[in-house]
Design a protein around this motif. Sequence first.
Motif, PDB file in Angstrom:
ATOM      1  N   SER A   1      61.703  35.680  89.269  1.00 48.76           N
ATOM      2  CA  SER A   1      61.525  34.766  90.270  1.00 48.76           C
ATOM      3  C   SER A   1      62.091  34.899  91.571  1.00 48.76           C
ATOM      4  O   SER A   1      61.911  34.288  92.428  1.00 48.76           O
TER       5      SER A   1
ATOM      6  N   ASP B   1      54.923  36.824  93.239  1.00 49.27           N
ATOM      7  CA  ASP B   1      55.716  37.851  92.235  1.00 49.27           C
ATOM      8  C   ASP B   1      55.001  39.211  92.268  1.00 49.27           C
ATOM      9  O   ASP B   1      55.953  40.271  92.184  1.00 49.27           O
TER      10      ASP B   1
ATOM     11  N   ASP C   1      50.422  35.142  90.051  1.00 49.41           N
ATOM     12  CA  ASP C   1      51.328  35.726  90.626  1.00 49.41           C
ATOM     13  C   ASP C   1      51.120  36.031  92.173  1.00 49.41           C
ATOM     14  O   ASP C   1      51.940  37.136  92.656  1.00 49.41           O
TER      15      ASP C   1
END
Length: 376
Positions: A89, A130, A363
């Motif tokens: 994260s 991400d 993501d």
Amino acid sequence: MNGEDLHGSYVAAERQVPVSPGDSAAPFGGPSHKGTAVEETASFPAATTPTAPPAPQSTEGVVPSCEPTIELQRGVPAHVGTRPPTYPSHPLRRPSLRDDDKFAALSPVVLLDGAQIERLTVRAASVRGDSHSWEGSCRQDAMVVTRIGPPEAEMLLLAVADGVGSARYSHIGSDRISQVAAMHLDREAETIHAALWGRDASELRALGRTAVAFAAAELRNQWAASSRHRSRPYADADYATTLHVLLIPTDPGIRDRVLFSVGDGGLFVLRDGHWENGDTDDGEDLLDTRTEALPHAYRSVKATLLRTVPGEVILLGTDGITNPLTQKDPKFARHLADAWGGPEVPSLSDFLWQAQTRAKSYDDDRTVICVWEEES
């Protein structure tokens, strides 16, 4: 120096700091005077008659200390589902200036913005996804929060843009189109304001398309000239990006808002604890905007009129936030409804932390702008 040496040096330094005049270690490494004639023959002032303590001072007008009594730490962003996503994260690699893309190398991982204009309060965040963090690529989303128009026709302008992942310079495309489109819409602000007052959807559609078309043409010329300077061919696809621009009059008497959009992402309204899709089709025979991107698709601008009331929350976002909002599992939508549907508008830091709520399989970059309107 190894870890033990480093630790030892700190310990040694701590032992040299005197705690009281009788300590064996003198400050600044000087000699100790404990037990010397200087200390033994030190004289003390003669006793004096005690005086009355000073009168207590009034606390009226005293500003209390702003020092926090409890240190708050949020930790990693929350997640929905039984397990957090696999990607870390926290921010990872990023582009280098040696990669021959200065814009990417200098782009921040996070943008955070906000405003309070009349009864409207804005919170905005754009966060690198991400997957881009894992790859070491830059954030391809962009956003704008600004005011346009003269005081008598002022509007709040909010824009989000999502660069197409496969496009080489989509991060530049999203950043520039959102800013240049805002400038062209500002030139038409009084006409747009009048069309909103009259709820003239066809006029709004024409104004939106004209402004976006001029913005796209301006940027095409700039990018084509840059390509010639670098001796490489120019292609629209290299800068492909979506765009969504929401205009909200600051006059509380005008309840209509207009959304100009090309591509995926869009707008939701939080009503009675539920997110409703506010980016509805305007009924005109348009190309499927989910497959469209600027600067090529400047003719495919969709204009949507919507009406909101105080107490409702408007959410404008790229598909990094709108996709999980519409997933079959409603946990993500409920989580953000609880976070942003309460009686208080979140602080900037709270909003950023809430906007980073994670969900598996989502993501991508995430850009979200929320607007709260105070009830009279």
